[in-house]
Motif scaffolding. Structure first.
Motif, PDB file in Angstrom:
ATOM      1  N   LYS A   1       0.849  -1.200   0.000  1.00  0.00           N
ATOM      2  CA  LYS A   1       0.000   0.000   0.000  1.00  0.00           C
ATOM      3  C   LYS A   1       0.878   1.240   0.000  1.00  0.00           C
ATOM      4  O   LYS A   1       1.689   1.451   0.903  1.00  0.00           O
ATOM      5  CB  LYS A   1      -0.905   0.026   1.236  1.00  0.00           C
TER       6      LYS A   1
ATOM      7  N   ARG B   1      -6.282  -2.662   7.833  1.00  0.00           N
ATOM      8  CA  ARG B   1      -7.345  -1.988   7.078  1.00  0.00           C
ATOM      9  C   ARG B   1      -7.507  -2.610   5.696  1.00  0.00           C
ATOM     10  O   ARG B   1      -8.609  -2.678   5.173  1.00  0.00           O
ATOM     11  CB  ARG B   1      -7.045  -0.495   6.950  1.00  0.00           C
TER      12      ARG B   1
ATOM     13  N   ALA C   1      -9.395  -5.724   6.146  1.00  0.00           N
ATOM     14  CA  ALA C   1     -10.804  -5.452   6.442  1.00  0.00           C
ATOM     15  C   ALA C   1     -11.506  -4.779   5.260  1.00  0.00           C
ATOM     16  O   ALA C   1     -12.644  -4.347   5.389  1.00  0.00           O
ATOM     17  CB  ALA C   1     -10.908  -4.574   7.686  1.00  0.00           C
ATOM     18  N   THR C   2     -10.842  -4.647   4.148  1.00  0.00           N
ATOM     19  CA  THR C   2     -11.330  -4.047   2.895  1.00  0.00           C
ATOM     20  C   THR C   2     -11.649  -2.556   3.012  1.00  0.00           C
ATOM     21  O   THR C   2     -12.357  -1.997   2.188  1.00  0.00           O
ATOM     22  CB  THR C   2     -12.589  -4.764   2.319  1.00  0.00           C
ATOM     23  N   MET C   3     -11.123  -1.911   4.041  1.00  0.00           N
ATOM     24  CA  MET C   3     -11.333  -0.467   4.137  1.00  0.00           C
ATOM     25  C   MET C   3     -10.420   0.271   3.169  1.00  0.00           C
ATOM     26  O   MET C   3     -10.768   1.316   2.657  1.00  0.00           O
ATOM     27  CB  MET C   3     -11.075   0.014   5.552  1.00  0.00           C
ATOM     28  N   LEU C   4      -9.224  -0.273   2.969  1.00  0.00           N
ATOM     29  CA  LEU C   4      -8.290   0.311   2.006  1.00  0.00           C
ATOM     30  C   LEU C   4      -8.035  -0.705   0.901  1.00  0.00           C
ATOM     31  O   LEU C   4      -8.010  -1.910   1.153  1.00  0.00           O
ATOM     32  CB  LEU C   4      -6.954   0.643   2.691  1.00  0.00           C
ATOM     33  N   LYS C   5      -7.868  -0.201  -0.304  1.00  0.00           N
ATOM     34  CA  LYS C   5      -7.553  -1.080  -1.439  1.00  0.00           C
ATOM     35  C   LYS C   5      -6.043  -1.203  -1.568  1.00  0.00           C
ATOM     36  O   LYS C   5      -5.341  -0.194  -1.590  1.00  0.00           O
ATOM     37  CB  LYS C   5      -8.110  -0.454  -2.734  1.00  0.00           C
TER      38      LYS C   5
ATOM     39  N   GLU D   1     -17.435  -7.639  -0.079  1.00  0.00           N
ATOM     40  CA  GLU D   1     -18.615  -7.844   0.778  1.00  0.00           C
ATOM     41  C   GLU D   1     -18.557  -9.197   1.462  1.00  0.00           C
ATOM     42  O   GLU D   1     -18.858  -9.318   2.653  1.00  0.00           O
ATOM     43  CB  GLU D   1     -19.909  -7.744  -0.049  1.00  0.00           C
TER      44      GLU D   1
ATOM     45  N   ARG E   1     -16.078  -9.067   4.225  1.00  0.00           N
ATOM     46  CA  ARG E   1     -16.545  -8.326   5.404  1.00  0.00           C
ATOM     47  C   ARG E   1     -17.527  -9.132   6.246  1.00  0.00           C
ATOM     48  O   ARG E   1     -17.566  -8.993   7.457  1.00  0.00           O
ATOM     49  CB  ARG E   1     -17.176  -7.000   4.980  1.00  0.00           C
TER      50      ARG E   1
END
Ligand SMILES: Nc1ncnc2c1ncn2[C@@H]1O[C@H](COP(=O)(O)OP(=O)(O)O)[C@@H](O)[C@H]1O
Ligand SMILES: [Mg+2]
Lengths: 243, 404
Positions: free
Chosen positions: A9, A45, A48-52, A70, A73
């Protein structure tokens, strides 16, 4: 159960997480040990799929974080450190039920689950009271219950004990161990050596976004010829600092 | 986006906000109570002022003019038919004006009797205090009374010469209003209503918008929320609809406030400056169109508010930014407040906010230009789409969502 493959990232100027890979098996606690700014939160994150991810990917319960966020999550629960956040104007039960509903549980499932969680966390007295007036300890229990209301297979803990007093820390530790008891797959990030030593089955040491070592504590001690995790950590992180 | 998820978020946000006193007060109570109170207060004040000026007008004669003959001219000639005017005796007439004991003082020429007898004009001086509303207002009333007296004398003089007073009036004026009943509109309402509406549509959603994103970030519930199953778009939509609902609720509350005000005093709505709102009807189709335009404006503002709340680093920051938004809505409202429907330029029907205000003015004015109405409607749709796209793009930006 959880497989991270070359995940990276980058924010504008820095690479917060640099090509990290690790695997966590079912019922195992994996510790991400690193100093402040090492890239722990960013890694979690992304899980948790908050950030790509900028590149690389991760698979949780067989679902890809990039293509099936989805699905991912609905199989994870998170407890991120700092002040416990609840909706103050909702009751404890309503706080928990909201997350159950959002994770597609039925009304009856939620009801049953809440009464079960109320028993587990001993919340009878205040389960129908508004969260705004709760003590820190009460809030913490509601947050625990909320994170597992949908019975996730994977739990992500990001420095869950930061800023807590001793009793609260012990509660968190107990909760994490209970989760393992239930055969959940757990990733725990921390900068506290003793915490990681106490809880984790395997650890990865992360420094400046790079996973510099990973394995069981015994393996790490043996590999680096040290008597304690602390010395291993200093060796790895200190070395890098000198370069 | 799943409707089920949107609905869950929407329901929870409504429940949560309805338990917040701040939101209840600003969205329901303020418009419902404060608006009629302000209107009654201001309207009642204006009416009272008008009444005060036209009633109980006391006048006096200057010391030199205070003779029995002049008193007789004043009482029997000038103020006889004006029962609201009273001639009284005071010791120091000029001071009495300053102290508001009398509205004004009359002084006749010393040789007025001579002049009157010789058909020469004499002067009546009026002493008044321009700094006092009541005194100032009495001048024109007295001037009218003196004119009536003049006509009476002229009549007498003409008759004495054997002429009819009619020779002074070659043409008479008669007025007939040919506007269809109900089409003349109400200038005061045209001024006030669109501005109030524009303002309230803006303000109504602010408390909700602040709480729902910036507040959620600050309370640390945002990250757990984002890691539940629903997509970000579902969460955003649920929150957006909540803000939209709240902005309408405050418009409806305002409507109720107006009705309450009207029931207490029908004239309060127009602040006492006109004859109430009786006797004008609204064309149905145009009213529906302007109503839709208003809803669209509410939707646009809600999206802008959500976007601002998402962008803000903290609850405080969101509050600050959002209060600026009130000014943004106020400026076009104030700028066009005194504009009557005929003054509205075509381009105004395409400018955000202004388009709704203009359309509303036009419908209240009664002269409907459907092309302009459609322009207002179409541009409003475009603004809704743009604002929602803007909010959605911010809501997806990691940089905005996870900054501190
Ligand atoms: N949203 C962001 N934008 C820019 N830089 C960020 C952002 N989030 C984290 N960083 C940077 O990435 C690095 C790793 O941060 P983080 O993952 O929070 O570390 P840790 O949780 O281990 O303390 C830090 O240098 C941090 O400043
Ligand atoms: Mg961190």
């Amino acid at each position: 159960m959880l497989k991270v493959s070359n995940i990276t990232k980058s924010f504008e100027s820095i690479t917060a997480v640099n090509n990290i890979s690790f695997e966590v098996r079912k019922g195992e606690i994996f510790g991400l040990l690193g100093e402040n700014g090492a890239g722990k939160t960013t890694t979690l994150r992304m899980l948790a799929t908050m950030l790509k991810p900028t590149s690389g990917t991760a698979e949780l319960c067989g679902y890809d974080v990039i293509n099936e966020p989805e699905k991912v999550r609905s199989h994870i629960g998170i407890l991120f450190g700092g002040e416990t956040g609840l909706y103050d104007r909702l009751t404890a039960a309503e706080n928990i039920a909201y997350f159950g509903e959002l994770n597609d549980m039925s009304k009856s499932e939620i009801k049953e689950r809440i009464s079960q969680l109320t028993r587990i966390f001993d919340m009878d007295e205040y389960i129908n009271k508004k969260a705004g007036k709760f003590s820190k300890g009460m809030k913490q229990k509601v947050a625990f219950a909320r994170s597992i209301v949908h019975n996730p297979d994977i739990m992500l803990f990001d420095e869950p004990t930061s800023g807590l007093d001793v009793t609260a820390i012990l509660e968190v530790h107990k909760f994490i161990l209970d989760c393992r008891q239930q055969n959940k797959t757990i990733v725990l990030s921390s900068h506290i050596m003793s915490e990681v030593e106490k809880l984790c089955d395997r650890i990865g040491i992360i420094h400046k976004g790079v996973l510099v070592a990973s394995g069981t504590i015994e393996e790490l001690k043996k590999t680096y010829g040290k008597d304690s995790l602390e010395e291993v950590f200093i060796e790895l992180v200190g070395d890098r600092n000198e370069i | 986006m799943k409707f089920r998820h949107v609905w869950i978020v929407f329901r929870k946000e409504i429940k949560d906000l309805l338990r917040d006193k701040k939101t209840i007060i600003s969205s329901f109570l303020v418009p419902m109570i404060l608006i009629p109170v302000i209107f009654l207060f201001v309207g009642g004040g204006a009416q009272k002022m008008e009444k005060d000026i036209s009633e109980n007008i006391t006048i006096a004669l200057s010391q030199n003019s205070n003779t029995a003959d002049i008193r007789k001219i004043v009482e029997d000639g000038i103020i006889k038919h004006n029962t609201n005017i009273k001639l009284i005796n005071v010791d120091n007439p000029i001071d009495a004006v300053k102290q508001e004991k009398v509205r004004l003082v009359l002084e006749f020429d010393a040789d007025y009797a001579q002049k009157l007898k010789n058909d020469k004009p004499f002067t009546v001086k009026i002493y008044y205090d321009k700094s006092k509303n009541k005194s100032d207002g009495a001048v024109s009333i007295l001037t009218d009374a003196i004119n009536q007296y003049n006509q009476q004398i002229v009549g007498q003089r003409l008759t004495a010469l054997g002429l009819s007073p009619d020779i002074l009036q070659p043409a008479k004026v008669e007025e007939t209003n040919v506007a269809e009943p109900g089409k003349s509109g109400n200038p005061t309402l045209v001024m006030i209503l669109p501005m109030m509406l524009g303002l309230l549509v803006t303000i109504g959603g602010i408390a909700a918008a602040t709480d729902i994103v910036a507040g959620e970030k600050e309370r640390n519930t945002f990250e757990p929320l984002l890691t539940t199953k629903p997509s970000r778009l579902s969460i955003l939509t649920g929150k957006y609809l909540t803000v939209t609902l709240f902005s309408f609720i405050s418009v409806i509350s305002t409507g109720i406030g107006y009705v309450i005000g009207y029931m207490i005093n029908p004239n309060s709505l127009t602040m006492g400056a006109s004859d109430g709102i009786g006797g004008f009807s609204l064309p149905l189709v145009a009213t529906i169109l302007v109503f839709i335009t208003t809803i669209l404006m509410g939707m646009t503002f809600s999206a802008v508010q959500i976007a601002i709340s998402t962008f803000a680093r903290s609850f405080r920051e969101a509050q600050t930014y959002l209060s600026f938004l009130i000014f943004v809505a106020l400026i076009p409202g104030y700028a066009t407040m005194f504009m009557q429907p005929g003054d509205v330029q075509t381009y105004m029907y395409a400018v955000p906010i202004l388009n709704t205000i203009s359309a509303f003015k036009m419908v209240l004015g009664g002269n409907i230009n459907y092309l302009n109405l459609v322009i207002a409607l179409a541009t409003s749709v475009i603004y809704v789409i743009l604002s929602i796209m803007f909010a959605a793009s911010l809501f997806k930006k990691e940089k905005v969502l996870f900054r501190s």
